[in-house]
Design an enzyme around this catalytic site. Sequence first.
Site, PDB file in Angstrom:
ATOM      1  CB  CYS A  99       1.536  -8.040  16.060  1.00  0.00           C
ATOM      2  SG  CYS A  99       1.335  -9.690  15.400  1.00  0.00           S
ATOM      3  CE  LYS A 139      -2.818  -3.682   0.337  1.00  0.00           C
ATOM      4  NZ  LYS A 139      -1.354  -3.619   0.259  1.00  0.00           N
ATOM      5  CD  GLU A 169       2.610  -2.688  17.409  1.00  0.00           C
ATOM      6  OE1 GLU A 169       1.897  -2.033  16.639  1.00  0.00           O
ATOM      7  OE2 GLU A 169       2.598  -3.931  17.477  1.00  0.00           O
ATOM      8  CD  GLU A 206      -2.341 -10.467  14.664  1.00  0.00           C
ATOM      9  OE1 GLU A 206      -1.959  -9.547  15.428  1.00  0.00           O
ATOM     10  OE2 GLU A 206      -1.602 -11.048  13.879  1.00  0.00           O
TER      11      GLU A 206
HETATM   12  P1  ADP Z   1       2.276   0.171   7.721  1.00  0.00           P
HETATM   13  O1  ADP Z   1       2.709  -0.318   6.361  1.00  0.00           O
HETATM   14  O2  ADP Z   1       2.235   1.632   7.888  1.00  0.00           O
HETATM   15  O3  ADP Z   1       2.978  -0.539   8.838  1.00  0.00           O
HETATM   16  P2  ADP Z   1       0.181  -1.612   8.114  1.00  0.00           P
HETATM   17  O4  ADP Z   1       1.232  -2.470   8.693  1.00  0.00           O
HETATM   18  O5  ADP Z   1      -1.052  -1.490   8.909  1.00  0.00           O
HETATM   19  O6  ADP Z   1       0.740  -0.222   7.796  1.00  0.00           O
HETATM   20  O7  ADP Z   1      -0.178  -2.220   6.705  1.00  0.00           O
HETATM   21  C1  ADP Z   1      -0.698  -3.511   6.637  1.00  0.00           C
HETATM   22  C2  ADP Z   1      -1.422  -3.675   5.334  1.00  0.00           C
HETATM   23  O8  ADP Z   1      -2.489  -2.730   5.294  1.00  0.00           O
HETATM   24  C3  ADP Z   1      -0.580  -3.426   4.102  1.00  0.00           C
HETATM   25  O9  ADP Z   1      -0.921  -4.376   3.107  1.00  0.00           O
HETATM   26  C4  ADP Z   1      -1.000  -2.043   3.692  1.00  0.00           C
HETATM   27  O10 ADP Z   1      -0.829  -1.792   2.312  1.00  0.00           O
HETATM   28  C5  ADP Z   1      -2.473  -2.072   4.040  1.00  0.00           C
HETATM   29  N1  ADP Z   1      -3.107  -0.757   4.186  1.00  0.00           N
HETATM   30  C6  ADP Z   1      -2.524   0.417   4.525  1.00  0.00           C
HETATM   31  N2  ADP Z   1      -3.450   1.411   4.529  1.00  0.00           N
HETATM   32  C7  ADP Z   1      -4.646   0.841   4.216  1.00  0.00           C
HETATM   33  C8  ADP Z   1      -5.987   1.326   4.063  1.00  0.00           C
HETATM   34  N3  ADP Z   1      -6.292   2.607   4.247  1.00  0.00           N
HETATM   35  N4  ADP Z   1      -6.949   0.443   3.737  1.00  0.00           N
HETATM   36  C9  ADP Z   1      -6.674  -0.857   3.579  1.00  0.00           C
HETATM   37  N5  ADP Z   1      -5.432  -1.375   3.670  1.00  0.00           N
HETATM   38  C10 ADP Z   1      -4.427  -0.547   3.990  1.00  0.00           C
END
Ligand code: ADP
Length: 507
Positions: free
Chosen positions: A307, A198, A404, A273
């Site tokens: 990151c 995904k 962060e 990560e």
């Molecule tokens: P943001 O987009 O708020 O910065 P992240 O960077 O952690 O959040 O998102 C990284 C990945 O995690 C993206 O592909 C996002 O769609 C996915 N993601 C966000 N919420 C969830 C969740 N509850 N479960 C699994 N994947 C998620």
Amino acid sequence: MSATAETLAISTETREFLSRTHKLFINGQWVDATSGETLGIIDPATEAQISEIQLASTDDVDKAVIAAQAAFKGEWSKINSHQRTKLMLKLADLIDENIQTLAELEVLDNGLPMMLAEYTISGYASDFIRYYAGWCTKIHGDTIPVSPAGVANGESLTYTRREPVGVVGAIIPWNAPIAMLALKLAPALATGCTMVIKPAEITPLTALKVMELVKEAGIPDGVVNLVPGYGEVAGAAISSHPDIKKVSFTGSTAVGQKIVEAALGNLKKVSLELGGKSPVVVFPDADIEAVTMGAIRAAFFLQGQNCMAGTRLFVHQDIFDQVIQNVAGVASQMKIGPGLDPSSQLGPLISADQRSRVMSYVQAGKDEGAELICGGNQLDRKGFFMEPTLFTHAHQDVKIAREEIFGPVLFAQPFGDSDLETIAAEANKSIYGLSGSVWTKDIAVGLKMASLIDSGQVSVNCHAAVDPAIPFGGNKMSGWGREFGQEGLEPYLKTKATTVLFSQPPF
Ligand code: ADP
């Protein structure tokens, strides 16, 4: 007139790719999402919609898992390690051959400058796949000298096999989409796993293009499946799926924690990560010019949406003013603009929301009494641009030093003639422990300090050295496990120990 993405040329192939409504890639076919939902993809440099994707539902994730399971048990399991190497090398070559389209898509989708997009593709993604292609033929178990149940020496044989864990879920962030895709794809393919991937819903374009190349490379249908969709829907479905044996996640710490909770159902392996707030520690003998450019790169690479970013700059008091002046001088001259403009050094932030979030940190810095040295403004033009920003303060008691930010905001603090342990304690004052760097000409100080910094990766006289062979991952709240290198194969493998007795045990 300054260049805008509309005025900058992109190839016909990229235009054609953008004009599609992109489907899901399941079992080697482009299929419609059952949700019927679509999402417009926005160019962060223009705020214009440039493409559209279909969004995967939980049912679509199920279909992708079924395809991945069938491939895992079927055709992929029969393909030997030499053939896997060849398929991966073919994919890497195709990525290089398609660099123009991939780089244009990455720039339009994510906003990063073209030069960096090209680097993340040909200097990183394809080489990453090549590196792991070499591992396919080198994954093996051990023979172990044992005497189970008291049999005489030599009367038994125990050997281990390293087997692929099965269907792997990969959840990818938006900050470096194709690089993150490659670093999940490569070890999974090398170990013989199959995948449901995904991408971040807002930056799916290069992943979609790479799926065409996966097909063209001849990787069997169902081995790699792509389900673009919302995190709370498709991401959550992957994390909780009973037939997914491992999830590899890169993203925020908060989402990482949700993934761990969701993974409890079938106790799938999870590697994470996550966030960082990495220290850059500068001793008074350091090469000031190298420090200046190193600090700029550490803090502002990918607009600070990185990151590994070195966002806490600790400089010895003897050279603090000079370093701050230099960093501010370079930062305030950085050319901010759309990534497609070759002169741009800093692109837009990923979205309006992200920029508002970062600007709220700038406000918090001012409110809490940190001194704003340069930047701090968003640009009055289309696109989610903001200036590279530098704050200083005597202590890390301000929010901008603790949390962060994931934007181009650097916090700097002087230190005095303390012992290395005291300086390290200040550098380690963070919930995170991903990266870090030490700048000095004294090798003993550099290595001692590197050993004292509590993070998964420390560089001396550079920040965040990256290579497919260098293990990468975080301590503390920065994650679980390591990616890259031989260690990066481990989470994709399980060990089976087999024992045969040549004679019956004495009791
Ligand atoms: P943001 O987009 O708020 O910065 P992240 O960077 O952690 O959040 O998102 C990284 C990945 O995690 C993206 O592909 C996002 O769609 C996915 N993601 C966000 N919420 C969830 C969740 N509850 N479960 C699994 N994947 C998620």
